[in-house]
Design a protein around this motif. Structure first.
Motif, PDB file in Angstrom:
ATOM      1  N   ALA A  50      53.642  42.892  61.788  1.00  0.00           N
ATOM      2  CA  ALA A  50      53.807  41.993  60.643  1.00  0.00           C
ATOM      3  C   ALA A  50      52.546  41.161  60.438  1.00  0.00           C
ATOM      4  CB  ALA A  50      55.009  41.079  60.856  1.00  0.00           C
ATOM      5  N   GLY A  51      51.903  40.756  61.530  1.00  0.00           N
ATOM      6  CA  GLY A  51      50.656  40.003  61.434  1.00  0.00           C
ATOM      7  C   GLY A  51      49.553  40.824  60.791  1.00  0.00           C
ATOM      8  N   ASP A  52      49.485  42.099  61.153  1.00  0.00           N
ATOM      9  CA  ASP A  52      48.485  42.988  60.552  1.00  0.00           C
ATOM     10  C   ASP A  52      48.745  43.189  59.063  1.00  0.00           C
ATOM     11  OD1 ASP A  52      47.243  43.261  62.986  1.00  0.00           O
ATOM     12  OD2 ASP A  52      48.141  45.211  63.452  1.00  0.00           O
ATOM     13  N   GLN A  53      50.006  43.263  58.694  1.00  0.00           N
ATOM     14  CA  GLN A  53      50.356  43.424  57.280  1.00  0.00           C
ATOM     15  C   GLN A  53      49.919  42.200  56.473  1.00  0.00           C
ATOM     16  OE1 GLN A  53      54.515  44.071  56.610  1.00  0.00           O
ATOM     17  NE2 GLN A  53      54.230  44.562  54.457  1.00  0.00           N
ATOM     18  N   LYS A  54      50.098  41.017  57.020  1.00  0.00           N
ATOM     19  CA  LYS A  54      49.657  39.791  56.345  1.00  0.00           C
ATOM     20  C   LYS A  54      48.138  39.751  56.243  1.00  0.00           C
ATOM     21  CE  LYS A  54      53.385  37.558  55.313  1.00  0.00           C
ATOM     22  NZ  LYS A  54      53.760  37.203  53.967  1.00  0.00           N
ATOM     23  N   MET A  55      47.447  40.278  57.247  1.00  0.00           N
ATOM     24  CA  MET A  55      45.982  40.316  57.191  1.00  0.00           C
ATOM     25  C   MET A  55      45.515  41.229  56.064  1.00  0.00           C
ATOM     26  SD  MET A  55      44.365  38.294  59.154  1.00  0.00           S
ATOM     27  CE  MET A  55      42.751  38.999  59.000  1.00  0.00           C
ATOM     28  N   VAL A  56      46.207  42.321  55.849  1.00  0.00           N
ATOM     29  CA  VAL A  56      45.861  43.230  54.752  1.00  0.00           C
ATOM     30  C   VAL A  56      46.052  42.512  53.413  1.00  0.00           C
ATOM     31  CG1 VAL A  56      46.556  45.345  53.568  1.00  0.00           C
ATOM     32  CG2 VAL A  56      46.336  45.330  56.048  1.00  0.00           C
ATOM     33  N   GLU A  57      47.148  41.775  53.287  1.00  0.00           N
ATOM     34  CA  GLU A  57      47.385  41.005  52.058  1.00  0.00           C
ATOM     35  C   GLU A  57      46.286  39.964  51.860  1.00  0.00           C
ATOM     36  OE1 GLU A  57      51.325  39.331  51.686  1.00  0.00           O
ATOM     37  OE2 GLU A  57      52.197  41.070  52.685  1.00  0.00           O
ATOM     38  N   ALA A  58      45.883  39.303  52.944  1.00  0.00           N
ATOM     39  CA  ALA A  58      44.827  38.293  52.857  1.00  0.00           C
ATOM     40  C   ALA A  58      43.500  38.926  52.449  1.00  0.00           C
ATOM     41  CB  ALA A  58      44.689  37.568  54.191  1.00  0.00           C
ATOM     42  N   GLU A  59      43.214  40.119  52.945  1.00  0.00           N
ATOM     43  CA  GLU A  59      41.976  40.810  52.575  1.00  0.00           C
ATOM     44  C   GLU A  59      41.975  41.160  51.090  1.00  0.00           C
ATOM     45  OE1 GLU A  59      41.334  44.156  55.144  1.00  0.00           O
ATOM     46  OE2 GLU A  59      41.345  42.901  56.932  1.00  0.00           O
ATOM     47  N   GLU A  60      43.123  41.554  50.559  1.00  0.00           N
ATOM     48  CA  GLU A  60      43.212  41.855  49.125  1.00  0.00           C
ATOM     49  C   GLU A  60      42.935  40.605  48.291  1.00  0.00           C
ATOM     50  OE1 GLU A  60      47.043  43.574  48.454  1.00  0.00           O
ATOM     51  OE2 GLU A  60      46.600  45.361  49.631  1.00  0.00           O
ATOM     52  N   VAL A  61      43.493  39.479  48.707  1.00  0.00           N
ATOM     53  CA  VAL A  61      43.248  38.221  48.001  1.00  0.00           C
ATOM     54  C   VAL A  61      41.774  37.841  48.132  1.00  0.00           C
ATOM     55  CG1 VAL A  61      43.797  35.757  47.937  1.00  0.00           C
ATOM     56  CG2 VAL A  61      45.618  37.431  48.204  1.00  0.00           C
ATOM     57  N   GLY A  62      41.194  38.097  49.309  1.00  0.00           N
ATOM     58  CA  GLY A  62      39.773  37.826  49.518  1.00  0.00           C
ATOM     59  C   GLY A  62      38.902  38.634  48.570  1.00  0.00           C
ATOM     60  N   LYS A  63      39.275  39.862  48.320  1.00  0.00           N
ATOM     61  CA  LYS A  63      38.526  40.699  47.374  1.00  0.00           C
ATOM     62  C   LYS A  63      38.640  40.145  45.952  1.00  0.00           C
ATOM     63  CE  LYS A  63      38.943  44.929  50.045  1.00  0.00           C
ATOM     64  NZ  LYS A  63      39.539  46.274  50.137  1.00  0.00           N
ATOM     65  N   GLN A  64      39.814  39.626  45.604  1.00  0.00           N
ATOM     66  CA  GLN A  64      39.991  39.016  44.284  1.00  0.00           C
ATOM     67  C   GLN A  64      39.133  37.773  44.149  1.00  0.00           C
ATOM     68  OE1 GLN A  64      44.177  38.266  43.903  1.00  0.00           O
ATOM     69  NE2 GLN A  64      44.701  40.428  43.625  1.00  0.00           N
ATOM     70  N   ILE A  65      39.025  37.005  45.224  1.00  0.00           N
ATOM     71  CA  ILE A  65      38.186  35.797  45.213  1.00  0.00           C
ATOM     72  C   ILE A  65      36.729  36.184  44.989  1.00  0.00           C
ATOM     73  CG2 ILE A  65      37.289  33.919  46.646  1.00  0.00           C
ATOM     74  CD1 ILE A  65      40.103  33.732  47.884  1.00  0.00           C
ATOM     75  N   GLU A  66      36.275  37.206  45.713  1.00  0.00           N
ATOM     76  CA  GLU A  66      34.890  37.663  45.548  1.00  0.00           C
ATOM     77  C   GLU A  66      34.624  38.157  44.132  1.00  0.00           C
ATOM     78  OE1 GLU A  66      33.941  40.554  48.531  1.00  0.00           O
ATOM     79  OE2 GLU A  66      34.437  39.178  50.167  1.00  0.00           O
ATOM     80  N   ALA A  67      35.597  38.836  43.557  1.00  0.00           N
ATOM     81  CA  ALA A  67      35.438  39.334  42.182  1.00  0.00           C
ATOM     82  C   ALA A  67      35.306  38.178  41.187  1.00  0.00           C
ATOM     83  CB  ALA A  67      36.607  40.240  41.810  1.00  0.00           C
ATOM     84  N   LEU A  68      36.093  37.118  41.396  1.00  0.00           N
ATOM     85  CA  LEU A  68      36.016  35.954  40.505  1.00  0.00           C
ATOM     86  C   LEU A  68      34.688  35.221  40.674  1.00  0.00           C
ATOM     87  CD1 LEU A  68      39.550  34.295  40.545  1.00  0.00           C
ATOM     88  CD2 LEU A  68      38.379  35.361  38.630  1.00  0.00           C
ATOM     89  N   ARG A  69      34.203  35.157  41.889  1.00  0.00           N
ATOM     90  CA  ARG A  69      32.925  34.475  42.134  1.00  0.00           C
ATOM     91  C   ARG A  69      31.755  35.271  41.545  1.00  0.00           C
ATOM     92  NH1 ARG A  69      33.552  32.245  48.300  1.00  0.00           N
ATOM     93  NH2 ARG A  69      34.908  30.506  47.776  1.00  0.00           N
ATOM     94  N   ALA A  70      31.900  36.575  41.486  1.00  0.00           N
ATOM     95  CA  ALA A  70      30.820  37.422  40.976  1.00  0.00           C
ATOM     96  C   ALA A  70      30.660  37.284  39.462  1.00  0.00           C
ATOM     97  CB  ALA A  70      31.078  38.873  41.336  1.00  0.00           C
ATOM     98  N   LYS A  71      31.703  36.824  38.787  1.00  0.00           N
ATOM     99  CA  LYS A  71      31.645  36.697  37.328  1.00  0.00           C
ATOM    100  C   LYS A  71      30.731  35.597  36.899  1.00  0.00           C
ATOM    101  CE  LYS A  71      36.031  38.735  36.101  1.00  0.00           C
ATOM    102  NZ  LYS A  71      37.302  38.540  35.453  1.00  0.00           N
TER     103      LYS A  71
END
Length: 56
Positions: A35-56
């Motif tokens: 379950a901890g690994d699954q939450k880390m995957v979700e956090a990584e997806e959100v991290g990618k969204q953050i990077e995409a917003l910062r790149a704009k």
């Protein structure tokens, strides 16, 4: 001046969500590694969204 009605930006919302997911992943990893690994995957997806917003 302080404005209590100011809404958060999309970036601020994602950053809060990212921090929350990392905290959940840490607490879950101590009890249930899968379950901890699954939450880390979700956090990584959100991290990618953050990077995409910062790149704009």
């Amino acid at each position: 001046m302080f404005n209590p009605f100011k809404k958060k930006s999309a970036l601020e919302n994602l950053q809060d969500k990212y921090k929350k997911l990392l905290a959940e992943a840490h607490s879950l990893s101590q009890r249930d590694r899968k379950a901890g690994d699954q939450k880390m995957v979700e956090a990584e997806e959100v991290g990618k969204q953050i990077e995409a917003l910062r790149a704009k």
